[in-house]
Write a protein that holds these residues in place. Structure first.
Motif, PDB file in Angstrom:
ATOM      1  N   PRO A   1     -18.235   2.926 -25.762  1.00 36.38           N
ATOM      2  CA  PRO A   1     -16.789   3.095 -25.547  1.00 36.38           C
ATOM      3  C   PRO A   1     -16.432   3.675 -24.186  1.00 36.38           C
ATOM      4  O   PRO A   1     -15.358   3.391 -23.659  1.00 36.38           O
ATOM      5  CB  PRO A   1     -16.378   4.041 -26.682  1.00 36.38           C
ATOM      6  N   ASN A   2     -17.293   4.481 -23.592  1.00 37.76           N
ATOM      7  CA  ASN A   2     -16.980   5.127 -22.315  1.00 37.76           C
ATOM      8  C   ASN A   2     -18.212   5.120 -21.428  1.00 37.76           C
ATOM      9  O   ASN A   2     -18.835   6.163 -21.177  1.00 37.76           O
ATOM     10  CB  ASN A   2     -16.489   6.565 -22.543  1.00 37.76           C
ATOM     11  N   ALA A   3     -18.549   3.926 -20.937  1.00 35.81           N
ATOM     12  CA  ALA A   3     -19.723   3.793 -20.064  1.00 35.81           C
ATOM     13  C   ALA A   3     -19.297   3.957 -18.611  1.00 35.81           C
ATOM     14  O   ALA A   3     -18.239   3.484 -18.202  1.00 35.81           O
ATOM     15  CB  ALA A   3     -20.382   2.427 -20.282  1.00 35.81           C
ATOM     16  N   LEU A   4     -20.140   4.615 -17.842  1.00 29.87           N
ATOM     17  CA  LEU A   4     -19.860   4.834 -16.426  1.00 29.87           C
ATOM     18  C   LEU A   4     -20.502   3.711 -15.613  1.00 29.87           C
ATOM     19  O   LEU A   4     -21.700   3.450 -15.708  1.00 29.87           O
ATOM     20  CB  LEU A   4     -20.410   6.185 -15.970  1.00 29.87           C
ATOM     21  N   ARG A   5     -19.694   3.015 -14.808  1.00 32.03           N
ATOM     22  CA  ARG A   5     -20.175   1.976 -13.911  1.00 32.03           C
ATOM     23  C   ARG A   5     -19.576   2.219 -12.527  1.00 32.03           C
ATOM     24  O   ARG A   5     -18.722   3.088 -12.346  1.00 32.03           O
ATOM     25  CB  ARG A   5     -19.794   0.584 -14.435  1.00 32.03           C
ATOM     26  N   HIS A   6     -20.014   1.426 -11.529  1.00 28.99           N
ATOM     27  CA  HIS A   6     -19.536   1.618 -10.158  1.00 28.99           C
ATOM     28  C   HIS A   6     -19.057   0.288  -9.581  1.00 28.99           C
ATOM     29  O   HIS A   6     -19.699  -0.746  -9.770  1.00 28.99           O
ATOM     30  CB  HIS A   6     -20.644   2.194  -9.271  1.00 28.99           C
ATOM     31  N   ARG A   7     -17.938   0.385  -8.866  1.00 24.09           N
ATOM     32  CA  ARG A   7     -17.426  -0.779  -8.161  1.00 24.09           C
ATOM     33  C   ARG A   7     -18.230  -1.001  -6.875  1.00 24.09           C
ATOM     34  O   ARG A   7     -19.068  -0.181  -6.507  1.00 24.09           O
ATOM     35  CB  ARG A   7     -15.947  -0.589  -7.816  1.00 24.09           C
ATOM     36  N   LYS A   8     -17.921  -2.121  -6.228  1.00 20.70           N
ATOM     37  CA  LYS A   8     -18.630  -2.468  -5.000  1.00 20.70           C
ATOM     38  C   LYS A   8     -18.455  -1.383  -3.944  1.00 20.70           C
ATOM     39  O   LYS A   8     -19.387  -1.084  -3.184  1.00 20.70           O
ATOM     40  CB  LYS A   8     -18.117  -3.818  -4.481  1.00 20.70           C
ATOM     41  N   ASP A   9     -17.264  -0.768  -3.890  1.00 18.94           N
ATOM     42  CA  ASP A   9     -17.010   0.262  -2.876  1.00 18.94           C
ATOM     43  C   ASP A   9     -17.546   1.631  -3.281  1.00 18.94           C
ATOM     44  O   ASP A   9     -17.316   2.624  -2.604  1.00 18.94           O
ATOM     45  CB  ASP A   9     -15.509   0.352  -2.588  1.00 18.94           C
ATOM     46  N   GLY A  10     -18.262   1.694  -4.426  1.00 22.82           N
ATOM     47  CA  GLY A  10     -18.858   2.950  -4.877  1.00 22.82           C
ATOM     48  C   GLY A  10     -17.992   3.751  -5.812  1.00 22.82           C
ATOM     49  O   GLY A  10     -18.430   4.779  -6.336  1.00 22.82           O
ATOM     50  N   THR A  11     -16.746   3.310  -6.025  1.00 25.64           N
ATOM     51  CA  THR A  11     -15.846   4.047  -6.901  1.00 25.64           C
ATOM     52  C   THR A  11     -16.351   4.000  -8.337  1.00 25.64           C
ATOM     53  O   THR A  11     -16.639   2.908  -8.850  1.00 25.64           O
ATOM     54  CB  THR A  11     -14.429   3.440  -6.845  1.00 25.64           C
ATOM     55  N   PRO A  12     -16.457   5.142  -9.001  1.00 23.20           N
ATOM     56  CA  PRO A  12     -16.871   5.111 -10.418  1.00 23.20           C
ATOM     57  C   PRO A  12     -15.749   4.565 -11.289  1.00 23.20           C
ATOM     58  O   PRO A  12     -14.564   4.720 -10.973  1.00 23.20           O
ATOM     59  CB  PRO A  12     -17.159   6.577 -10.740  1.00 23.20           C
ATOM     60  N   ILE A  13     -16.112   3.910 -12.359  1.00 23.26           N
ATOM     61  CA  ILE A  13     -15.138   3.314 -13.258  1.00 23.26           C
ATOM     62  C   ILE A  13     -15.626   3.510 -14.682  1.00 23.26           C
ATOM     63  O   ILE A  13     -16.817   3.370 -14.973  1.00 23.26           O
ATOM     64  CB  ILE A  13     -14.946   1.810 -12.933  1.00 23.26           C
ATOM     65  N   THR A  14     -14.720   3.877 -15.569  1.00 22.75           N
ATOM     66  CA  THR A  14     -15.062   4.043 -16.985  1.00 22.75           C
ATOM     67  C   THR A  14     -14.707   2.755 -17.711  1.00 22.75           C
ATOM     68  O   THR A  14     -13.563   2.288 -17.630  1.00 22.75           O
ATOM     69  CB  THR A  14     -14.297   5.222 -17.604  1.00 22.75           C
ATOM     70  N   VAL A  15     -15.678   2.165 -18.394  1.00 26.64           N
ATOM     71  CA  VAL A  15     -15.455   0.887 -19.077  1.00 26.64           C
ATOM     72  C   VAL A  15     -15.912   0.979 -20.528  1.00 26.64           C
ATOM     73  O   VAL A  15     -16.825   1.733 -20.867  1.00 26.64           O
ATOM     74  CB  VAL A  15     -16.213  -0.275 -18.381  1.00 26.64           C
ATOM     75  N   SER A  16     -15.229   0.195 -21.345  1.00 24.73           N
ATOM     76  CA  SER A  16     -15.656   0.005 -22.724  1.00 24.73           C
ATOM     77  C   SER A  16     -16.452  -1.297 -22.768  1.00 24.73           C
ATOM     78  O   SER A  16     -15.987  -2.327 -22.292  1.00 24.73           O
ATOM     79  CB  SER A  16     -14.427  -0.098 -23.645  1.00 24.73           C
ATOM     80  N   ILE A  17     -17.683  -1.243 -23.311  1.00 31.31           N
ATOM     81  CA  ILE A  17     -18.584  -2.393 -23.263  1.00 31.31           C
ATOM     82  C   ILE A  17     -19.056  -2.741 -24.674  1.00 31.31           C
ATOM     83  O   ILE A  17     -19.454  -1.856 -25.436  1.00 31.31           O
ATOM     84  CB  ILE A  17     -19.813  -2.118 -22.374  1.00 31.31           C
TER      85      ILE A  17
ATOM     86  N   ILE B   1     -18.784  -7.834 -22.891  1.00 34.15           N
ATOM     87  CA  ILE B   1     -17.347  -7.811 -22.608  1.00 34.15           C
ATOM     88  C   ILE B   1     -17.021  -6.411 -22.106  1.00 34.15           C
ATOM     89  O   ILE B   1     -17.210  -5.423 -22.819  1.00 34.15           O
ATOM     90  CB  ILE B   1     -16.520  -8.153 -23.857  1.00 34.15           C
ATOM     91  N   HIS B   2     -16.538  -6.347 -20.864  1.00 31.80           N
ATOM     92  CA  HIS B   2     -16.244  -5.073 -20.212  1.00 31.80           C
ATOM     93  C   HIS B   2     -14.731  -4.917 -20.077  1.00 31.80           C
ATOM     94  O   HIS B   2     -14.065  -5.839 -19.589  1.00 31.80           O
ATOM     95  CB  HIS B   2     -16.872  -5.010 -18.818  1.00 31.80           C
ATOM     96  N   ARG B   3     -14.225  -3.786 -20.485  1.00 34.69           N
ATOM     97  CA  ARG B   3     -12.784  -3.505 -20.348  1.00 34.69           C
ATOM     98  C   ARG B   3     -12.621  -2.182 -19.603  1.00 34.69           C
ATOM     99  O   ARG B   3     -13.231  -1.161 -19.954  1.00 34.69           O
ATOM    100  CB  ARG B   3     -12.117  -3.433 -21.722  1.00 34.69           C
ATOM    101  N   ASP B   4     -11.792  -2.230 -18.575  1.00 40.38           N
ATOM    102  CA  ASP B   4     -11.543  -1.032 -17.777  1.00 40.38           C
ATOM    103  C   ASP B   4     -10.692  -0.060 -18.588  1.00 40.38           C
ATOM    104  O   ASP B   4      -9.536  -0.339 -18.908  1.00 40.38           O
ATOM    105  CB  ASP B   4     -10.813  -1.426 -16.489  1.00 40.38           C
ATOM    106  N   VAL B   5     -11.272   1.071 -18.958  1.00 41.13           N
ATOM    107  CA  VAL B   5     -10.551   2.074 -19.739  1.00 41.13           C
ATOM    108  C   VAL B   5     -10.409   3.362 -18.951  1.00 41.13           C
ATOM    109  O   VAL B   5     -10.227   4.439 -19.533  1.00 41.13           O
ATOM    110  CB  VAL B   5     -11.274   2.339 -21.089  1.00 41.13           C
TER     111      VAL B   5
END
Length: 661
Positions: free
Chosen positions: A366-382, A400-404
């Protein structure tokens, strides 16, 4: 002497004439020979030209003399034989035939009188390379007076066509084993257009259990509507025809099928099409599956969620447009790259995830930590699920990844607010407990002196402490009434305080007759307000079950509701009390009056403590707003229901329930 000379002269003349005639014949013969030589030269020239033309033909060509020997072979035939043209010359024609076909060819030669037959097929006797099937078409050659001196033979490679025709003939039935058991629908149509054979799949799947054998294919409506008749005409011209995604409706079909058709002509040696084989493949389910795949692909392409697939080696294999927007990587940049491009220092998690997926698990983060290309962290539901191939083997995962991220921030804010709210509620509960304690304490402190005061008032009113004037008696009556009102108010407060600390398990329950309780409380109400002459009518059946609850508390409920009804009714009005047992077993009591009624905006609040609709009327009629609050508390703690229906100027109806015995 003269006579003798005369005779000699005559002989000489005749000899000269014969000599001249002979010379003339010789001259004519020379001219003829010269013409023949010129003709032969021209013939040789034309023959040489013909040989040169034959030499350049792409197909095999040879000249075979009357004795069956090859006198000429072009390079194409030599290539077929795997030799040179010089080595092919002077060989017997039968030397070209493979041992397996030699008996057949000799039989054909014998039937043709030793000459080459007009058309014959056999396998070449090659020096090297695979077997080569050829078709030989020969033309006899004649000299003067139609004397046969040889044949011109055209040799064509028919290996592919022969194999094709044999296969088709087998499929067409003319070997029925394959025809009958093939999964495709198969029919054969002859040159006249009639269906000559069909297999079981055709009959059951495409013909609705009926047969087309004996029908003219051009006149069958199903084939005509599918455009097969035009394709048949083209096939009989020698062309293979393919029709894809044809809408095909046969006998008994409620919906049209989606069918692929293949029309294959079967040709004889003269290239005349004698038979066309039609293959019907039902692609209805496959077409639906294709539509579903296309729909799924469209959904994946247009969804706002990132759809990503990863193989078991941890490399990206699919990346939709939403994934590009979410993570900043294009498909070209990410496909084939390892998952740690998004997971960064959390990449070791992939090994654990992969092992679970191999076991067939579906994973939710529900709250996985991933990173965008520019290094910004993003919390996603997977949501991760295994991908299987056609054999059922797991080959990767779809995610299926959803930006949460925004949702996560709101959750943090909400959690902080909840903590604040819990603290506020804790303080409110503390205040409520303090209030209850205060009310209980004050009530006890007030009740004791009031009871004592009422005792002294009773003594004074009874003359126990000396005679009183009429004014004094009247004043004591007012004091007694107000003391009773205060004591009742305090009792109500004490009852409410005690009830809020209880639940239905701590109640003392007993059985009571509802009609008696209603009549007793009604009589008390009339005694309290004798001047209003209120009439109370009862509609309570004799066989109504007894109530089962705390009798004293339910008496307070009847008293509170009847007092309210009496209070707001006009003089000489009537109040109705009815009771019945509901289907669910509960007893429902309904108290109705024709009083002033309650405005709709106040109906939801009349059961609150101390709530007064109109403060000025409260002063006129008395009351502190505790009666209905007490009634609701009693009914609630018994697990029942209480409700109000009212219209201004028409009256009020209050219903409540009592548990049945």
């Amino acid at each position: 002497m003269p006579k003798s000379r005369k005779k000699t002269s005559g002989r000489k003349t005749r000899g000269s004439d014969e000599l001249r005639e002979l010379r003339s014949k010789v001259d004519r013969l020379d001219k003829t020979l010269a013409g023949v030589k010129d003709s032969l030269a021209d013939t040789q020239t034309e023959f040489d030209k013909s040989l040169a033309m034959l030499e350049d033909l792409p197909g095999g060509v040879c000249l075979v003399d009357a004795k069956g020997r090859i006198t000429f072979a072009n390079n194409a035939l030599a290539d077929m034989l795997g030799t040179t043209a010089d080595k092919a010359v002077n060989r017997r024609f039968v030397d070209l035939v493979s041992p397996d076909d030699l008996p057949h060819v000799k039989k054909e030669l014998g039937a043709a009188g030793g000459r080459l037959p007009p058309r014959i097929e056999f396998t070449l006797n090659r020096r090297k390379g695979p077997d080569l099937a050829v078709q030989v078409v020969s033309t006899p050659l004649y000299g003067r007076k139609k004397v046969f001196f040889g044949s011109l033979a055209l040799v064509t490679n028919v290996s592919e066509r022969r194999a094709f025709v044999r296969k088709l003939q087998s499929l067409a039935g003319l070997n029925t084993t394959i025809l009958l058991h093939a999964p495709l629908g198969i029919i054969t149509v002859d040159h006249a257009g009639f269906v000559t054979s069909e297999n079981e799949a055709m009959r059951t799947t495409f013909c609705g259990g009926k047969t087309w054998i004996g029908f003219n294919a051009y006149e069958i409506p199903t084939l005509h509507s599918a455009g097969v008749d035009e394709a048949l005409r083209e096939a009989f011209r020698g062309e293979s025809v393919s029709l894809t995604s044809v809408r095909f409706r046969s006998f008994g079909d409620e919906e049209a099928r989606i069918v692929d058709l293949e029309l294959v002509p079967v040709q004889e040696a003269d290239k005349k099409t004698e038979l066309v084989v039609l293959f019907f493949e039902d692609r209805t389910e496959a077409s639906k599956a294709d539509e579903m795949r296309q729909m799924l692909a469209a959904i994946i392409e247009n969804t706002s969620d990132a759809v990503i697939s990863v193989d078991l080696d941890g490399k990206f294999r699919a990346w939709n447009p939403a994934a590009e927007l979410m993570y900043g990587y294009t498909a070209e940049e990410i496909l084939g790259q390892p998952v740690d491009m998004l997971m960064r220092d959390r990449a070791p998690d992939w090994v654990t995830i992969r092992d679970k997926l191999i076991q067939g698990e579906i994973i939710y983060r529900p709250n996985a930590l991933r990173h965008r290309k520019d290094g910004t962290p993003i919390t996603v539901s997977i949501v991760l699920a295994p991908i299987r191939d056609e054999s059922g083997e797991i080959i990767g995962t779809s995610g299926i990844h959803r930006d949460v991220s925004e949702h996560a921030r709101w959750e943090e804010t909400l959690e902080a607010k909840n903590l604040e709210l819990e603290e506020v509620n804790r303080k409110l509960r503390m205040l409520d407990e303090m209030k209850e304690t205060f009310m209980t304490t004050i009530s006890h402190e007030l009740r004791s002196p009031l009871v004592s005061a009422r005792g002294y008032v009773d003594l004074l009113r009874g003359g126990e402490m000396g005679q009183l004037t009429e004014d004094a008696k009247s004043g004591l009556d007012v004091a007694h009434k107000n003391i009773d009102h205060l004591i009742k108010l305090i009792n109500d407060l004490l009852t409410l305080s005690s009830l809020t600390a209880k639940d239905d398990d701590t109640l003392v329950r007993n059985k009571f007759i509802i009609s008696e309780m209603a009549e007793i409380t009604a009589a008390q109400t009339r005694v309290n307000k004798p001047r209003k002459r209120i009439e109370i009518k009862f509609d309570i059946p004799d066989d109504l079950p007894r109530g089962f609850g705390n009798e004293k508390l339910y008496e307070r409920v009847f008293t509170a509701i009847l007092s309210n009804a009496e209070k707001f009714s006009e003089p000489a009005a009537f109040i109705k009390v009815a009771a019945r047992q509901r289907d669910d077993g509960w007893i429902e009591v309904v108290v109705s009056d024709r009083g002033a009624g309650i405005p709709k905006e106040h109906q939801d609040r009349i059961f609150e403590r101390f709530y007064q609709i109109d403060a000025s009327r409260a002063r006129e009629f008395g009351g502190a707003g505790l009666g209905l609050a007490l009634a609701k508390t009693v009914v609630d703690i018994h697990g029942g229901e209480i409700s109000v229906e009212s219209k201004v100027g028409e009256g009020t109806t209050i219903s409540f329930t009592i548990p049945a015995e």
